[in-house]
Every structure is written in structure tokens, then in C-alpha cells.
Design a protein around this motif. Sequence first.
Motif, mmCIF file in Angstrom:
data_model
loop_
_atom_site.group_PDB
_atom_site.id
_atom_site.type_symbol
_atom_site.label_atom_id
_atom_site.label_comp_id
_atom_site.label_asym_id
_atom_site.label_seq_id
_atom_site.Cartn_x
_atom_site.Cartn_y
_atom_site.Cartn_z
ATOM 1 N N TYR A 91 2.538 -3.656 -5.041
ATOM 2 C CA TYR A 91 2.341 -2.349 -5.676
ATOM 3 C C TYR A 91 2.894 -2.400 -7.099
ATOM 4 O O TYR A 91 2.309 -1.847 -8.034
ATOM 5 C CB TYR A 91 3.057 -1.260 -4.868
ATOM 6 C CG TYR A 91 2.890 0.123 -5.472
ATOM 7 C CD1 TYR A 91 1.694 0.827 -5.331
ATOM 8 C CD2 TYR A 91 3.907 0.714 -6.208
ATOM 9 C CE1 TYR A 91 1.528 2.077 -5.898
ATOM 10 C CE2 TYR A 91 3.757 1.962 -6.776
ATOM 11 C CZ TYR A 91 2.564 2.646 -6.615
ATOM 12 O OH TYR A 91 2.398 3.898 -7.184
ATOM 13 N N ASP B 127 13.217 6.744 -1.240
ATOM 14 C CA ASP B 127 11.980 6.327 -0.554
ATOM 15 C C ASP B 127 12.363 6.035 0.894
ATOM 16 O O ASP B 127 13.540 6.152 1.264
ATOM 17 C CB ASP B 127 11.345 5.093 -1.224
ATOM 18 C CG ASP B 127 9.824 5.063 -1.050
ATOM 19 O OD1 ASP B 127 9.370 4.897 0.100
ATOM 20 O OD2 ASP B 127 9.108 5.216 -2.042
ATOM 21 N N ASN C 293 6.008 11.498 -8.073
ATOM 22 C CA ASN C 293 4.763 11.022 -8.686
ATOM 23 C C ASN C 293 3.901 10.372 -7.610
ATOM 24 O O ASN C 293 4.296 9.406 -6.971
ATOM 25 C CB ASN C 293 5.035 10.018 -9.816
ATOM 26 C CG ASN C 293 3.764 9.678 -10.590
ATOM 27 O OD1 ASN C 293 2.969 10.568 -10.899
ATOM 28 N ND2 ASN C 293 3.547 8.413 -10.889
HETATM 29 C C1 LIG Z 1 1.614 5.946 -4.220
HETATM 30 S S1 LIG Z 1 3.289 5.553 -4.084
HETATM 31 C C2 LIG Z 1 3.940 6.260 -5.567
HETATM 32 C C3 LIG Z 1 5.156 5.549 -6.001
HETATM 33 C C4 LIG Z 1 5.777 5.963 -7.319
HETATM 34 N N1 LIG Z 1 6.229 7.342 -7.286
HETATM 35 C C5 LIG Z 1 4.854 5.731 -8.467
HETATM 36 O O1 LIG Z 1 4.655 6.645 -9.268
HETATM 37 O O2 LIG Z 1 4.334 4.635 -8.606
HETATM 38 C C6 LIG Z 1 3.898 6.672 -2.839
HETATM 39 C C7 LIG Z 1 5.325 6.418 -2.439
HETATM 40 O O3 LIG Z 1 5.758 7.493 -1.605
HETATM 41 C C8 LIG Z 1 6.562 6.957 -0.571
HETATM 42 N N2 LIG Z 1 6.596 7.906 0.551
HETATM 43 C C9 LIG Z 1 5.562 8.326 1.317
HETATM 44 N N3 LIG Z 1 5.998 9.171 2.262
HETATM 45 C C10 LIG Z 1 7.345 9.286 2.078
HETATM 46 C C11 LIG Z 1 8.351 10.007 2.746
HETATM 47 N N4 LIG Z 1 8.062 10.785 3.802
HETATM 48 N N5 LIG Z 1 9.620 9.910 2.299
HETATM 49 C C12 LIG Z 1 9.933 9.116 1.238
HETATM 50 N N6 LIG Z 1 9.001 8.391 0.554
HETATM 51 C C13 LIG Z 1 7.724 8.482 0.984
HETATM 52 C C14 LIG Z 1 5.900 5.646 -0.232
HETATM 53 O O4 LIG Z 1 6.779 4.778 0.446
HETATM 54 C C15 LIG Z 1 5.534 5.157 -1.618
HETATM 55 O O5 LIG Z 1 6.554 4.385 -2.175
#
Ligand SMILES: C[S@@+](CC[C@H](N)C(=O)[O-])C[C@H]1O[C@@H](n2cnc3c(N)ncnc32)[C@H](O)[C@@H]1O
Length: 354
Positions: A18, A101, A145
Motif C-alpha cells: 500500500y 490503525d 483519510n
Molecule cells: C484506504 S486505507 C487509508 C490509509 C491512509 N489514511 C491513507 O490516507 O493512505 C484505510 C485504512 O483504514 C484502516 N481501517 C479500516 N477499518 C479500521 C478500523 N475499524 N479501525 C482502525 N483502522 C481501520 C485500514 O487498516 C487502512 O489502513
Amino acid sequence: MATTPKWIMVGGEGPESYNQNSSYQRALLEAAKEKMSEAIKAKLSLDLIYDRFSVADFGCASGPNTFVAVQNIIDAVEDKYRKETGQNPAENIEFQVLFNDFTTNDFNTLFQSLPAGRRYYSAGVPGSFFERVLPKESFHIGVINYAFHFTSKIPKGITDRDSPSWNRDMHCTGFNKAVKKAYLDQYSADAKILLDARADELVPGGLMLLFGSCLRDGVKMSETSKGIVLDAVGASLNDLAQQGVIEQDKVDSFSTPLYFAEESELKQIIEENGRFTIEAFEDIIHAKGEFTLDPKVLAVSCRASFGTFLSQHFGEQVFTKVFDLIEAKLRQEIPRLLNAKPGMQYLIVLRKKN
Ligand SMILES: C[S@@+](CC[C@H](N)C(=O)[O-])C[C@H]1O[C@@H](n2cnc3c(N)ncnc32)[C@H](O)[C@@H]1O
């Protein structure tokens, strides 16, 4: 009912990570930077900027976008402080950044790649953002984000063949009324829990900045490029079932904990939660707002975002096969992708009520 696997990103810094395939998510932060800085200048009280200032990023992944998000916020806070007090923030304010996260997120890569020369202390905050992860009143600005479209679990009935809300086609085209309602109910309940938790953790008057994608009112997910890509994933899984590589049952019982809300649904959920005022709801239009049309790039970024989730359900072996197929499917979908209805990229600025 089985628990929903966690939707985490592919870790590390390799070509399929990622970390190396998230420029789409970063583009929104860059495009919305000026609007975000204006909102911080206008909506954050100067009284909150003294001694120690804490910023928290929820769903931070393994970088590097989170560093852009938090640095943009710190720059805006410092700028406001400098202009309004005439003093040097470096002499008076210490910044702390809290990176949240799932526990299984690749925090090692995150902390190993912290930017040199940063002017903040860092801490990891593991745990689901659908619950409290910090003490009361422990940060001043929070950011999310591209993570405000998750549900905490796959809604009831969605993966059950005998239910009216069984979502046969994984996510999009099969979105009949019952499927849509099941997802919207789950999403509304989860988003309210998330907002309540953040409201408890924020200082009074603190801000939450939400960046992400939603649907314009009346537009169906399957009509957007994101929907077409999700459908290509579903179709590839079906092909593999027909080839006997995976069981059809496995495909039929697969769905995603994702819900891209319509703009008015988002507003309604935030208003009904009642803990925040909506200070801005910006439609951010920018060149990278829609997906690239290069099937190879699209398939690699799909893999970086979905790969870990898919392999938890189908196993590691299917992982590579499915993404080869996705690339081929997306090549066929170029005409539909070219005519897809636009999605919406947003910056929502929320202020915690006192
Ligand atoms: C598409 S990525 C975005 C990452 C980062 N914010 C960026 O802008 O690149 C979504 C992130 O949300 C996290 N995520 C999803 N559900 C979550 C939860 N219930 N609690 C904490 N993190 C979560 C995922 O692990 C992932 O790292």
C-alpha cells in the motif's frame, strides 16, 4: 456468525505494498490542503494552541500518506499561531501525533519511515476506530483519510443465500433495495459509534477532518468507476469458481465491509449523531479524483488495498490468480470506465460541540 476479517492494507514498502500504491488516496490530501488550512484558521480557536498540541490520524495505514496529512495540519496550526500571536510556534508549542490503525497494521514500516526533520513526537494507537482508543479530551485535531467508508462488519443477511439481503454479486450490481438498506443501517450505526468515540476523545472545540469519497445523491455505486472496479473483482472471483479454482460457496458468501454513502446520507448521519457541527462540506474536484484508466496500475493498487482482505477469505494462492484476472477484466471495462458517473471526493470539517 463468523467475524468479519480486518480490511488492512498490504504492508512493507515493496512494489505491491500500500505504501507504494496509494498516490490516489494522497492526491485528495494535496488537492484539499488549502481548503483544510483555511478551515483550521477560521474554525480552530487560538485558545487551544498552547504548550502541547495533539493530532490523531485514524486508519493511518503504514504511510506515507499519513505523514502528509499530519504535516499539513501541523503547518496550518503553526501558521495560524504565528500570524495571530506574532510568536514562533517552535519555541512555545510541542506537537504530538497519535497514529491509529488495527493492531495488525504494519506499524513497523510506519515508524521506520517517519520523516526526518519532523517537529513532532509520535505514538502508535492500536485498535479499531469503532471504539474508544484514547482517553477523554486527549487530542485537538483528528483526521481520517479514506477510511470513513468502512463498516465494522458485513451486515446481517448479506452473505446468506436464503436472506432477501443476500448480495450475490459481491458489492455493486447486486445492490437491490434490501442489500442497500442492510448496508446503510450498518454504516449509520457504525459511523455514529465512531463519531461518539472521537467526540469523547477530542478536546471541546476540537476539529475532526474527514477526507474521502462518497456518492453524489441518486448515483448508484455500480455506475461509478469504483463500482466498476469492485464488480471486476467479483466477476474475477466468479470466473475462478467456474474454473474450479475456488468453491462457488466461498464466492457466494463473500462480501466487503465497505459502504460508500451518498452525500445527503453522510450529512444526515453526522447531524443525527449531534456531537459535532458541520463547519464545511467541500466537494474537492481534482485530476486524480477518478481512478486511472491504466488496468495494470489499477490492478496493482486494488491488490495493495484489497489483497490482504481477500486472502483472509480465499487463501494466499487465490490472491495472485484473482489479480491477474482483474487486470484482464479491467482492460475490457475501459469503455464503461470512460463513461462512468463521477464519484465525489470530500473534505468534511467537524467541530466538537462544547
Ligand atoms: C484506504 S486505507 C487509508 C490509509 C491512509 N489514511 C491513507 O490516507 O493512505 C484505510 C485504512 O483504514 C484502516 N481501517 C479500516 N477499518 C479500521 C478500523 N475499524 N479501525 C482502525 N483502522 C481501520 C485500514 O487498516 C487502512 O489502513
